[in-house]
Motif scaffolding. Structure first.
Motif, PDB file in Angstrom:
ATOM      1  N   VAL A   1     -10.517  73.155  24.601  1.00 34.67           N
ATOM      2  CA  VAL A   1      -9.566  72.106  24.250  1.00 34.67           C
ATOM      3  C   VAL A   1     -10.304  70.787  24.055  1.00 34.67           C
ATOM      4  O   VAL A   1     -11.324  70.530  24.703  1.00 34.67           O
ATOM      5  CB  VAL A   1      -8.499  71.966  25.374  1.00 34.67           C
ATOM      6  CG1 VAL A   1      -9.150  71.655  26.705  1.00 34.67           C
ATOM      7  CG2 VAL A   1      -7.450  70.927  25.025  1.00 34.67           C
ATOM      8  N   ASP A   2      -9.806  69.944  23.135  1.00 36.71           N
ATOM      9  CA  ASP A   2     -10.311  68.580  23.038  1.00 36.71           C
ATOM     10  C   ASP A   2      -9.995  67.847  24.337  1.00 36.71           C
ATOM     11  O   ASP A   2      -8.914  68.014  24.921  1.00 36.71           O
ATOM     12  CB  ASP A   2      -9.647  67.832  21.877  1.00 36.71           C
ATOM     13  CG  ASP A   2     -10.312  68.131  20.545  1.00 36.71           C
ATOM     14  OD1 ASP A   2     -11.524  68.394  20.544  1.00 36.71           O
ATOM     15  OD2 ASP A   2      -9.614  68.102  19.515  1.00 36.71           O
TER      16      ASP A   2
ATOM     17  N   SER B   1      -1.846  67.300  27.930  1.00 33.57           N
ATOM     18  CA  SER B   1      -0.783  68.001  27.194  1.00 33.57           C
ATOM     19  C   SER B   1      -0.904  69.506  27.394  1.00 33.57           C
ATOM     20  O   SER B   1       0.109  70.208  27.542  1.00 33.57           O
ATOM     21  CB  SER B   1      -0.862  67.659  25.697  1.00 33.57           C
ATOM     22  OG  SER B   1      -0.642  66.284  25.485  1.00 33.57           O
ATOM     23  N   LEU B   2      -2.130  70.005  27.403  1.00 32.82           N
ATOM     24  CA  LEU B   2      -2.347  71.426  27.645  1.00 32.82           C
ATOM     25  C   LEU B   2      -1.889  71.804  29.051  1.00 32.82           C
ATOM     26  O   LEU B   2      -1.255  72.847  29.255  1.00 32.82           O
ATOM     27  CB  LEU B   2      -3.825  71.774  27.457  1.00 32.82           C
ATOM     28  CG  LEU B   2      -4.226  73.213  27.809  1.00 32.82           C
ATOM     29  CD1 LEU B   2      -3.443  74.224  26.971  1.00 32.82           C
ATOM     30  CD2 LEU B   2      -5.736  73.406  27.610  1.00 32.82           C
TER      31      LEU B   2
ATOM     32  N   GLU C   1      -1.517  76.320  21.877  1.00 33.83           N
ATOM     33  CA  GLU C   1      -1.436  75.435  20.720  1.00 33.83           C
ATOM     34  C   GLU C   1      -2.529  74.377  20.669  1.00 33.83           C
ATOM     35  O   GLU C   1      -2.716  73.720  19.647  1.00 33.83           O
ATOM     36  CB  GLU C   1      -0.073  74.741  20.675  1.00 33.83           C
ATOM     37  CG  GLU C   1       0.237  73.847  21.872  1.00 33.83           C
ATOM     38  CD  GLU C   1       1.601  73.194  21.755  1.00 33.83           C
ATOM     39  OE1 GLU C   1       1.721  72.209  20.998  1.00 33.83           O
ATOM     40  OE2 GLU C   1       2.548  73.683  22.414  1.00 33.83           O
ATOM     41  N   PHE C   2      -3.285  74.235  21.760  1.00 37.81           N
ATOM     42  CA  PHE C   2      -4.334  73.214  21.777  1.00 37.81           C
ATOM     43  C   PHE C   2      -5.735  73.813  21.671  1.00 37.81           C
ATOM     44  O   PHE C   2      -6.726  73.130  21.900  1.00 37.81           O
ATOM     45  CB  PHE C   2      -4.219  72.385  23.064  1.00 37.81           C
ATOM     46  CG  PHE C   2      -2.918  71.646  23.180  1.00 37.81           C
ATOM     47  CD1 PHE C   2      -2.704  70.477  22.474  1.00 37.81           C
ATOM     48  CD2 PHE C   2      -1.887  72.151  23.965  1.00 37.81           C
ATOM     49  CE1 PHE C   2      -1.494  69.807  22.565  1.00 37.81           C
ATOM     50  CE2 PHE C   2      -0.684  71.485  24.077  1.00 37.81           C
ATOM     51  CZ  PHE C   2      -0.477  70.305  23.364  1.00 37.81           C
TER      52      PHE C   2
ATOM     53  N   ASN D   1       1.781  72.092  29.125  1.00 33.64           N
ATOM     54  CA  ASN D   1       2.159  73.310  28.405  1.00 33.64           C
ATOM     55  C   ASN D   1       1.972  74.549  29.283  1.00 33.64           C
ATOM     56  O   ASN D   1       2.843  75.426  29.363  1.00 33.64           O
ATOM     57  CB  ASN D   1       1.334  73.414  27.123  1.00 33.64           C
ATOM     58  CG  ASN D   1       1.724  74.604  26.260  1.00 33.64           C
ATOM     59  OD1 ASN D   1       1.246  75.711  26.497  1.00 33.64           O
ATOM     60  ND2 ASN D   1       2.572  74.378  25.271  1.00 33.64           N
TER      61      ASN D   1
ATOM     62  N   CYS E   1      -9.217  74.726  20.433  1.00 38.29           N
ATOM     63  CA  CYS E   1     -10.098  73.946  19.555  1.00 38.29           C
ATOM     64  C   CYS E   1     -11.323  74.776  19.186  1.00 38.29           C
ATOM     65  O   CYS E   1     -12.187  75.041  20.033  1.00 38.29           O
ATOM     66  CB  CYS E   1     -10.519  72.653  20.245  1.00 38.29           C
ATOM     67  SG  CYS E   1     -11.556  71.598  19.233  1.00 38.29           S
TER      68      CYS E   1
ATOM     69  N   ASN F   1      -6.658  66.159  24.739  1.00 35.27           N
ATOM     70  CA  ASN F   1      -5.467  67.004  24.794  1.00 35.27           C
ATOM     71  C   ASN F   1      -5.301  67.741  26.122  1.00 35.27           C
ATOM     72  O   ASN F   1      -4.378  68.557  26.266  1.00 35.27           O
ATOM     73  CB  ASN F   1      -5.498  68.034  23.658  1.00 35.27           C
ATOM     74  CG  ASN F   1      -5.273  67.407  22.302  1.00 35.27           C
ATOM     75  OD1 ASN F   1      -4.570  66.399  22.185  1.00 35.27           O
ATOM     76  ND2 ASN F   1      -5.862  67.986  21.271  1.00 35.27           N
ATOM     77  N   LYS F   2      -6.168  67.459  27.081  1.00 32.11           N
ATOM     78  CA  LYS F   2      -6.125  68.224  28.330  1.00 32.11           C
ATOM     79  C   LYS F   2      -4.803  68.068  29.081  1.00 32.11           C
ATOM     80  O   LYS F   2      -4.249  69.038  29.596  1.00 32.11           O
ATOM     81  CB  LYS F   2      -7.290  67.821  29.242  1.00 32.11           C
ATOM     82  CG  LYS F   2      -8.604  68.522  28.927  1.00 32.11           C
ATOM     83  CD  LYS F   2      -9.614  68.257  30.030  1.00 32.11           C
ATOM     84  CE  LYS F   2     -10.872  69.081  29.837  1.00 32.11           C
ATOM     85  NZ  LYS F   2     -11.831  68.869  30.951  1.00 32.11           N
TER      86      LYS F   2
END
Length: 439
Positions: free
Chosen positions: A227-228, A234-235, A375-376, A238, A378, A231-232
């Motif tokens: 993951v970027d 948000s991940l 969805e995250f 999720n 990368c 975006n952690k």
């Protein structure tokens, strides 16, 4: 070793163990207690959760219960030095359970709370003192405690002591303890600096090693999510919303990171709390109590603050930040799969952490499966060349250290770690599924 009765402990200790529901010694207890009852110094390689508190507390209680007369005011007979507040508190609680039928006294001292109750307890005279280094040195400097009567000295969690920068404090304390003493050193890992410390501290010690530092527990399912970095959070949200999670321990590398993650989760109505060295003792205890009782779904912690947390219901461990020491990964994910349950370990990995992941896989001698079904995911991170990780030991400050005084103790008979399964071949983006995990 079939039962505690075969260890030749005094009857009042056996009665207390029976009442507490303890029947069979763990491997560290079965191997260490006979040496300690015989008076030998001991080097114990054992992680939190192996039953090591009873391994050293029972022989101490056995020895001191046979000494007549009360200890002198401010002059304990045994010193157990431990790195963190929670661990000191839980060791004290365990001593109270084991020693309920023997005429020994104990007290616990650590920072973050008022000194006066600790000073009063010491002035009455105690057999066993459980302490963190900072508060102990404070009390020594104010002449509220002296260590010239110490007969037994235990240095617990020695590797974490050094990580937290306590080596100079430890040396100051050792200088004033009688040279003729019974000494025990416990450490989850045995790097060179711990080996050197043990060599100077112990005399002809027995060595007991029950949990190899890099083995895996087969009941834990591991996976890594690329993951970027941005975006952690948000991940994490999720994962918490879509995975079947009962209780989760989330690890961050820093204290500030733990705060930010907990605040983000609260903002999105996910009950959570952060625990680290900057939190007050009352805040830490409130967070742990809420987590144990199921009021909080998520506890966000740094490595130091989480050392020793014993909550049987932890279904998941999430490495929000991969640790920069591969051995810490072993300790982290061993917080799940307790009490015979299955467990899950999920690791987030950004581009800067690829080297840490590589180091972890070398340590545990297996590949951590990749999950691309989020969805995250990368591809850039997944295909990035690993950066060689630094070998520098953590100072404790970034990991939630500094000068905290807290820790933990695992009760019961934990399952022993099993040999890691060997995996061959390289990881590909599609390599998903289950694997063993680390204890």
């Amino acid at each position: 070793m079939s039962d505690f009765a075969s260890l030749n402990l005094v009857k009042p200790l056996l009665n207390a163990l029976t009442q507490a529901g303890y029947t069979t010694p763990t491997p560290i207890q079965a191997q260490a207690i006979p040496h300690l009852l015989a008076g030998r110094d001991l080097l114990g390689i054992a992680q939190t959760g192996t039953g090591k508190t009873a391994a050293f507390a029972l022989p101490i209680l056995n020895k001191l219960s046979q000494i007549k007369g009360r200890p002198a005011p401010n002059a304990p007979r045994a010193l157990i030095l431990t790195p963190t507040r929670e661990l000191a508190s839980q060791i004290g609680n365990s001593i109270a359970v084991y020693g309920k039928h023997v005429p020994t006294t104990h007290t616990v001292v650590f920072g973050g709370v008022g000194k006066q109750p600790q000073i009063r307890a010491l002035s009455r005279g105690v057999d066993i003192l459980v302490a963190t280094p900072g508060r102990l040195l404070d009390l020594m400097g104010e002449r509220h405690v002296r260590l010239d009567q110490i007969q037994v000295f235990v240095l617990d969690e020695a590797d974490r002591m050094l990580d937290m920068g306590f080596i100079h404090d430890i040396r100051r304390i050792i200088k004033v303890i009688p040279a003729k003493r019974h000494t025990l050193l416990f450490s989850a890992t045995m790097p060179k600096d711990i080996a050197e410390l043990a060599e100077g501290l112990l005399t002809n010690p027995a060595k007991v090693e029950v949990t190899p530092e890099s083995t895996t527990v087969e009941r834990i399912t591991q996976k890594v999510l690329f993951v970027d970095k941005q975006n952690k959070r948000s991940l994490l949200k999720n994962v918490l919303e879509h995975e079947s999670i009962e209780q989760v321990l989330v690890f961050t590398r820093t204290k500030h990171g733990a705060n930010r993650v907990a605040e983000y989760l609260d903002k999105h109505r996910i009950a959570s709390a952060a625990i680290h060295g900057n939190k007050s003792q009352s805040a830490r205890e409130k967070a742990l109590d809420g987590f144990r009782k199921g009021k909080l779904k998520v506890l966000v912690a740094t490595d130091i603050a989480a050392r020793g947390i014993d909550v049987a219901g932890i279904s998941h461990v999430i490495n929000f930040d991969l640790p920069n020491e591969s051995e810490s990964y072993v300790h982290r994910i061993g917080r799940t799969a307790r009490a015979g349950r299955d467990g899950n370990a999920i690791s987030f990995c950004d581009a800067e952490e690829r080297g840490y992941l590589l180091d972890i896989e070398k340590t545990i001698r297996q590949t951590v499966p990749v999950d691309i079904d989020h969805e995250f995911h990368c591809e850039v991170v997944a295909n990035a060349a690993p950066i060689k990780p630094s070998r520098k030991r953590s100072s404790g400050h970034g990991a939630g250290g500094g000068n905290p005084h807290g820790g933990g103790h695992r009760r019961g008979n934990p399952s022993t770690a099993s040999k890691p399964r060997q995996h061959s071949g390289r990881r590909t983006p599609s390599s998903k599924g289950r694997s063993g995990s680390v204890a």
